[in-house]
Design a protein around this motif. Sequence first.
Motif, PDB file in Angstrom:
ATOM      1  N   ARG A   1       0.827  -1.210   0.000  1.00 46.47           N
ATOM      2  CA  ARG A   1       0.000   0.000   0.000  1.00 46.47           C
ATOM      3  C   ARG A   1       0.856   1.252   0.000  1.00 46.47           C
ATOM      4  NH1 ARG A   1      -3.333  -2.916   3.606  1.00 46.47           N
ATOM      5  NH2 ARG A   1      -2.416  -1.832   5.372  1.00 46.47           N
ATOM      6  N   ARG A   2       1.950   1.240   0.806  1.00 49.27           N
ATOM      7  CA  ARG A   2       2.836   2.413   0.827  1.00 49.27           C
ATOM      8  C   ARG A   2       3.482   2.635  -0.533  1.00 49.27           C
ATOM      9  NH1 ARG A   2       4.236   0.513   6.065  1.00 49.27           N
ATOM     10  NH2 ARG A   2       6.045  -0.569   5.223  1.00 49.27           N
TER      11      ARG A   2
ATOM     12  N   ILE B   1       0.823   4.121  -2.820  1.00 51.19           N
ATOM     13  CA  ILE B   1       0.568   5.526  -2.483  1.00 51.19           C
ATOM     14  C   ILE B   1       1.725   6.396  -2.967  1.00 51.19           C
ATOM     15  CG2 ILE B   1       0.343   7.157  -0.566  1.00 51.19           C
ATOM     16  CD1 ILE B   1      -1.132   4.933   0.968  1.00 51.19           C
TER      17      ILE B   1
ATOM     18  N   LEU C   1      -5.374   1.378  -5.450  1.00 50.74           N
ATOM     19  CA  LEU C   1      -5.578   2.056  -4.165  1.00 50.74           C
ATOM     20  C   LEU C   1      -7.060   2.152  -3.837  1.00 50.74           C
ATOM     21  CD1 LEU C   1      -2.903   4.899  -4.316  1.00 50.74           C
ATOM     22  CD2 LEU C   1      -3.030   3.041  -2.648  1.00 50.74           C
TER      23      LEU C   1
ATOM     24  N   THR D   1      -7.520  -1.306  -2.228  1.00 50.31           N
ATOM     25  CA  THR D   1      -6.769  -1.591  -1.005  1.00 50.31           C
ATOM     26  C   THR D   1      -7.062  -0.604   0.122  1.00 50.31           C
ATOM     27  OG1 THR D   1      -4.887  -0.290  -1.818  1.00 50.31           O
ATOM     28  CG2 THR D   1      -4.903  -2.642  -2.325  1.00 50.31           C
ATOM     29  N   GLN D   2      -7.420   0.629  -0.188  1.00 50.53           N
ATOM     30  CA  GLN D   2      -7.688   1.616   0.859  1.00 50.53           C
ATOM     31  C   GLN D   2      -9.122   1.580   1.350  1.00 50.53           C
ATOM     32  OE1 GLN D   2      -4.552   2.057   1.628  1.00 50.53           O
ATOM     33  NE2 GLN D   2      -4.893   4.233   2.037  1.00 50.53           N
TER      34      GLN D   2
ATOM     35  N   ARG E   1     -12.183   0.315   3.342  1.00 50.59           N
ATOM     36  CA  ARG E   1     -12.329  -0.454   4.586  1.00 50.59           C
ATOM     37  C   ARG E   1     -13.447  -1.467   4.414  1.00 50.59           C
ATOM     38  NH1 ARG E   1     -11.891   4.959   8.310  1.00 50.59           N
ATOM     39  NH2 ARG E   1      -9.626   4.949   8.594  1.00 50.59           N
TER      40      ARG E   1
ATOM     41  N   PRO F   1     -11.179   6.091   4.023  1.00 49.95           N
ATOM     42  CA  PRO F   1     -10.319   6.692   5.052  1.00 49.95           C
ATOM     43  C   PRO F   1      -9.795   8.080   4.672  1.00 49.95           C
ATOM     44  CG  PRO F   1      -9.051   5.133   3.776  1.00 49.95           C
ATOM     45  CD  PRO F   1     -10.452   5.080   3.231  1.00 49.95           C
ATOM     46  N   TYR F   2     -10.584   8.870   3.988  1.00 47.38           N
ATOM     47  CA  TYR F   2     -10.133  10.196   3.576  1.00 47.38           C
ATOM     48  C   TYR F   2     -11.240  11.207   3.847  1.00 47.38           C
ATOM     49  CZ  TYR F   2      -6.713   7.434   0.954  1.00 47.38           C
ATOM     50  OH  TYR F   2      -5.736   6.549   0.613  1.00 47.38           O
TER      51      TYR F   2
ATOM     52  N   TYR G   1     -10.555  10.409  -4.254  1.00 50.69           N
ATOM     53  CA  TYR G   1     -10.745   8.957  -4.173  1.00 50.69           C
ATOM     54  C   TYR G   1     -12.028   8.542  -4.890  1.00 50.69           C
ATOM     55  CZ  TYR G   1     -11.655   4.380  -2.087  1.00 50.69           C
ATOM     56  OH  TYR G   1     -11.937   3.037  -1.901  1.00 50.69           O
TER      57      TYR G   1
END
Length: 508
Positions: free
Chosen positions: A16-17, A20, A237, A240-241, A243, A255-256, A264
């Motif tokens: 994920r990092r 991003i 992303l 994966t981002q 939830r 999560p934003y 997003y």
Amino acid sequence: MDPRNRSARRAPARVRRWLIWTHRYVGIPLSPLFVLWFVSGVVMMYTGGMPELTPAARIERREALDFSAIRLMPAAAAERGGVAQPPEQGKLLSVMGRPAYRFDGATVFADTGERLPPLGPQEAREVARRFTEAPASAVVYDRRVAKPDQWMLIAQQFLPAHKLRVSDGAGTELYVEQRTAEVAMVTTRRSRALAWVGAIPHWFYLPALRIDRPLWEAVIVWTSAIGCLIAITGLLLGVTQFRWRRLQRSQSRIPYVGWLRWHYLTGVVFGLVTLTWVFSGLLSVQPFAWMTARGLEVPSEALGGGPLVLGGFPAMDGAAWDRVTSGRSVKEIVLLRIDGKAHYEVHLDRAPKASGDRSGQERLVVAASTLTPRQVPFDAQGLRERLRAALPAIPIAGATQLESYDGYYYGRGPDRPPLPVIRVRFDDPMRTWIYVDPVANRIVGSVHRYSRLERWLFNGLHSLDFAFWYDRRPLWDVGLIVLMLGGLASSGIGLWLGVGRIRRALGR
């Protein structure tokens, strides 16, 4: 705890990092291009590409033929003009107010047999004056253009040319080919302005870049490839981002917050179509070898019956031509050989509005010996037999007469290819299809298995011009604009976020 389990649990976080970091720092410098592509794409929906003078528009503005001034038959004119026979192509048209034959690029006047010398500035001014019907005082010579400038990039075959300006309120500029006295390009202040906000930024059509084709293709491929990387990492992303399991019921699945949340959401909704546009844009320069493969080459004599024989075209009788055309002005006559015999393909002036004809120039195909129009075009079965005799080693899978366009033989805009057309499918290794105009007995299109695939990977994905959608305009317009505005919103928000991150980094 087993170290291997800890490593396995850290791996998704590292992925994920990486996603991003890649999406953020590769996307920041390229986000202005995405914004530019979307804005210019909307403009090109209604303006097309670069300004151009289509063959139909060139014929429409051409002066009518004066049959009374024709003194020489095609064979005699070619002999006096020193033209090697037989020429591959021949036509009769008006050049600087005089009838002239054009044989493979060489222009020979039909009244004296003289060849047209290279045009000078004064002759170019006269051609521009006749083309625009403007006063002589309004036509100003600019310069001779030997290398492509901004507006001759798509018409380099007409160079060298003379550039002229017309004081007509529209900012008209013309390019007159030096060798043939043909008007090669016409632009106006409006068409140039639309090109600067449409085709030029969208295609990177700048002379310094476009003249060096390998460099231009490399720029297109690399920017598009990096754009694909940005779109793919953004879509990953989006998965994966998200939830999928919330720790608390009140916890948001996204999560934003703020602009990042909108980036997003628009990326998830419009990311896939953005990826298809960027990928198909990469294919526009045909970077793979299979995209430039050639299909079956059908010899021209298979349909025409052999090379053009100028001796088969008799003297021009103005009164007889007037009867054939019903008094309509003749703009151009193409010399053809059909079924081994001499024919003319005649392009006429626009029909009067009262006749209800909205097709622009009409055309007639007439026999040269009798000046009688062809009443019975070739049918699919007859054409199939001719091709089988000419190409006995190549099986023919089928031949069909089409009364409407299919997915590979079609046109957008006023200059559409002729209908009806006969589609012949060959059973060669490339599965070649050819399209034949049954009136002029001439090949007007050809596709093979790879070019059919390219049609959908490039035109289909880039223009989304699928018949079930495009033929129901304005449904296509509304849908495409919505998709483009969504992609523009996603890339525009990304650009705004990137500028803010850069500004904060510089502040620190």
